[in-house]
Design a protein around this motif. Structure first.
Motif, PDB file in Angstrom:
ATOM      1  N   VAL A 143       0.843  -1.187   0.000  1.00  0.00           N
ATOM      2  CA  VAL A 143       0.000   0.000   0.000  1.00  0.00           C
ATOM      3  C   VAL A 143       0.882   1.241   0.000  1.00  0.00           C
ATOM      4  O   VAL A 143       1.784   1.375   0.837  1.00  0.00           O
ATOM      5  N   LEU A 144       0.611   2.130  -0.937  1.00  0.00           N
ATOM      6  CA  LEU A 144       1.293   3.414  -0.991  1.00  0.00           C
ATOM      7  C   LEU A 144       0.330   4.470  -0.451  1.00  0.00           C
ATOM      8  O   LEU A 144      -0.701   4.752  -1.047  1.00  0.00           O
ATOM      9  N   ASP A 145       0.666   5.038   0.688  1.00  0.00           N
ATOM     10  CA  ASP A 145      -0.184   6.005   1.392  1.00  0.00           C
ATOM     11  C   ASP A 145       0.334   7.408   1.070  1.00  0.00           C
ATOM     12  O   ASP A 145       1.249   7.909   1.721  1.00  0.00           O
ATOM     13  N   VAL A 146      -0.265   8.023   0.057  1.00  0.00           N
ATOM     14  CA  VAL A 146       0.223   9.303  -0.462  1.00  0.00           C
ATOM     15  C   VAL A 146      -0.492  10.440   0.269  1.00  0.00           C
ATOM     16  O   VAL A 146      -1.716  10.493   0.305  1.00  0.00           O
ATOM     17  N   GLY A 147       0.286  11.353   0.827  1.00  0.00           N
ATOM     18  CA  GLY A 147      -0.310  12.390   1.663  1.00  0.00           C
ATOM     19  C   GLY A 147      -0.798  11.812   2.975  1.00  0.00           C
ATOM     20  O   GLY A 147      -1.800  12.256   3.534  1.00  0.00           O
ATOM     21  N   GLY A 148      -0.069  10.828   3.476  1.00  0.00           N
ATOM     22  CA  GLY A 148      -0.508  10.058   4.639  1.00  0.00           C
ATOM     23  C   GLY A 148      -0.327  10.740   5.972  1.00  0.00           C
ATOM     24  O   GLY A 148      -0.590  10.118   7.012  1.00  0.00           O
ATOM     25  N   GLY A 149       0.093  12.004   5.971  1.00  0.00           N
ATOM     26  CA  GLY A 149       0.207  12.735   7.228  1.00  0.00           C
ATOM     27  C   GLY A 149       1.174  12.090   8.194  1.00  0.00           C
ATOM     28  O   GLY A 149       2.262  11.653   7.815  1.00  0.00           O
ATOM     29  N   THR A 150       0.773  12.007   9.443  1.00  0.00           N
ATOM     30  CA  THR A 150       1.640  11.455  10.482  1.00  0.00           C
ATOM     31  C   THR A 150       1.492   9.940  10.639  1.00  0.00           C
ATOM     32  O   THR A 150       2.088   9.356  11.535  1.00  0.00           O
ATOM     33  N   TYR A 188      -0.472  -5.227   6.203  1.00  0.00           N
ATOM     34  CA  TYR A 188      -0.067  -4.647   4.929  1.00  0.00           C
ATOM     35  C   TYR A 188       1.375  -4.145   4.996  1.00  0.00           C
ATOM     36  O   TYR A 188       1.895  -3.792   6.065  1.00  0.00           O
ATOM     37  N   GLU A 189       2.016  -4.088   3.845  1.00  0.00           N
ATOM     38  CA  GLU A 189       3.319  -3.455   3.683  1.00  0.00           C
ATOM     39  C   GLU A 189       3.055  -2.022   3.226  1.00  0.00           C
ATOM     40  O   GLU A 189       2.498  -1.804   2.147  1.00  0.00           O
ATOM     41  N   VAL A 190       3.411  -1.041   4.041  1.00  0.00           N
ATOM     42  CA  VAL A 190       2.988   0.343   3.796  1.00  0.00           C
ATOM     43  C   VAL A 190       4.186   1.260   3.613  1.00  0.00           C
ATOM     44  O   VAL A 190       5.137   1.230   4.404  1.00  0.00           O
ATOM     45  N   THR A 191       4.113   2.068   2.559  1.00  0.00           N
ATOM     46  CA  THR A 191       5.049   3.170   2.354  1.00  0.00           C
ATOM     47  C   THR A 191       4.246   4.458   2.372  1.00  0.00           C
ATOM     48  O   THR A 191       3.235   4.580   1.665  1.00  0.00           O
ATOM     49  N   LEU A 216      -5.605  10.077   0.428  1.00  0.00           N
ATOM     50  CA  LEU A 216      -6.602  10.440   1.436  1.00  0.00           C
ATOM     51  C   LEU A 216      -6.509  11.900   1.871  1.00  0.00           C
ATOM     52  O   LEU A 216      -7.157  12.291   2.836  1.00  0.00           O
ATOM     53  N   GLY A 217      -5.721  12.698   1.139  1.00  0.00           N
ATOM     54  CA  GLY A 217      -5.610  14.118   1.437  1.00  0.00           C
ATOM     55  C   GLY A 217      -5.236  14.981   0.259  1.00  0.00           C
ATOM     56  O   GLY A 217      -5.655  16.132   0.182  1.00  0.00           O
ATOM     57  N   PRO A 218      -4.446  14.469  -0.681  1.00  0.00           N
ATOM     58  CA  PRO A 218      -3.904  15.351  -1.717  1.00  0.00           C
ATOM     59  C   PRO A 218      -4.923  16.070  -2.591  1.00  0.00           C
ATOM     60  O   PRO A 218      -4.713  17.233  -2.942  1.00  0.00           O
ATOM     61  N   LEU A 219      -6.025  15.429  -2.971  1.00  0.00           N
ATOM     62  CA  LEU A 219      -6.873  16.038  -3.992  1.00  0.00           C
ATOM     63  C   LEU A 219      -7.511  17.331  -3.540  1.00  0.00           C
ATOM     64  O   LEU A 219      -7.732  18.238  -4.345  1.00  0.00           O
ATOM     65  N   TYR A 220      -7.845  17.465  -2.261  1.00  0.00           N
ATOM     66  CA  TYR A 220      -8.467  18.727  -1.857  1.00  0.00           C
ATOM     67  C   TYR A 220      -7.435  19.808  -1.555  1.00  0.00           C
ATOM     68  O   TYR A 220      -7.799  20.955  -1.288  1.00  0.00           O
TER      69      TYR A 220
END
Length: 262
Positions: free
Chosen positions: A47-54, A66-69, A110-114
């Motif tokens: 899973v690539l968490d783009v704009g994943g904050g903290t 999951y394997e998360v970046t 979960l954040g970038p588009l807005y």
């Protein structure tokens, strides 16, 4: 990497870390978790968490196997996220992902588009997500709904303040929210507009889920979330109507998901 000084200044206040961990923000968190657990490929998956904050979502994704970046443009966020055991965190821009083609089983935006007020920038982010995910993999994006500012400022009572009211009305009319309190510009979507952007980015057939429904506007929603039994009932109630077209726009946030075609 490009991020406006206004956005950096806002997030440097370290307000994001607790936003989904406290109060009514937990409704958005738990509903996002609920939808993703039903739509993500099973673990282990990349899973690539783009704009994943903290790392608020990365934490439970890792716990689920999951394997998360995590990538985020805010140095403070990356510093905090790097402290999550097992999480790879780095600076990155949703429009120029520093990852190989088809290297992920799922890409979360979960954040970038807005935070991307220009459609061209949102399209770059969605096309980058499509590039980064394998055929059959999932792309999921959160957006803020067009009338959220009017609904929220009335709920909070700040609609009585002329600058807040004018900003909320402008967002409802044109989608661009220039927040007089937060000090940066955001973009608020119409639900069908999100599907159109997904399709234009090569991600047709998207499904949509209203995250909070109308419940985020209820004065006692935090009390419901505090009580495990009441919380279960509340989450079940919203799940039962999460994709009802007539109700999608009342949520503060919408989650749109699509799979990259083979």
């Amino acid at each position: 990497m490009t991020v406006t000084p206004e956005v950096l200044t806002y997030y440097a206040q370290d307000l994001e870390h607790d936003r989904l961990r406290e109060g009514r923000g937990r409704l958005e968190f738990w509903r996002t978790q609920d939808v993703l657990r039903r739509t993500l490929p099973p673990p282990p998956a990349r899973v690539l968490d783009v704009g994943g904050g903290t790392g608020v979502h990365a934490e439970w994704l890792l716990a689920d196997g999951y394997e998360v970046t995590l990538l985020d443009p805010v140095p403070l966020h990356v510093e905090r996220a790097a402290g999550v055991p097992g999480l790879r965190a780095a600076l990155g821009d949703a429009r120029r992902l520093p990852v190989p083609d088809q290297g992920a089983d799922a890409v979360l935006l979960l954040g970038p588009l807005y935070h991307l007020a220009e459609r061209a920038d949102r399209m770059r982010a969605l096309r980058e997500a499509r590039r980064a995910v394998r055929p059959g993999g999932l792309v999921a994006a959160a957006t803020i709904n067009r009338h959220a500012a009017v609904l929220d400022t009335v709920h909070l009572g700040t609609y009585l303040e002329e600058p807040q009211r004018e900003a909320a009305q402008a967002a409802a009319a044109h989608g661009v929210m220039r927040s007089p309190r937060r000090g940066f510009t955001a973009y608020f979507h119409q639900p069908d507009e999100v599907c159109a952007e997904f399709a234009d980015a090569g991600l047709p057939g998207a499904a949509q889920y209203g995250l909070e429904g109308a419940f985020w506007l209820y004065g006692d929603v935090a009390d419901w979330l505090d009580d495990p039994a009441c919380r279960t009932l509340l989450l079940d109630a919203q799940r039962s109507m999460e994709s009802e077209p007539s109700l999608l726009g009342v949520s503060g946030h919408l989650l749109t998901v699509a799979r990259r075609e083979s």
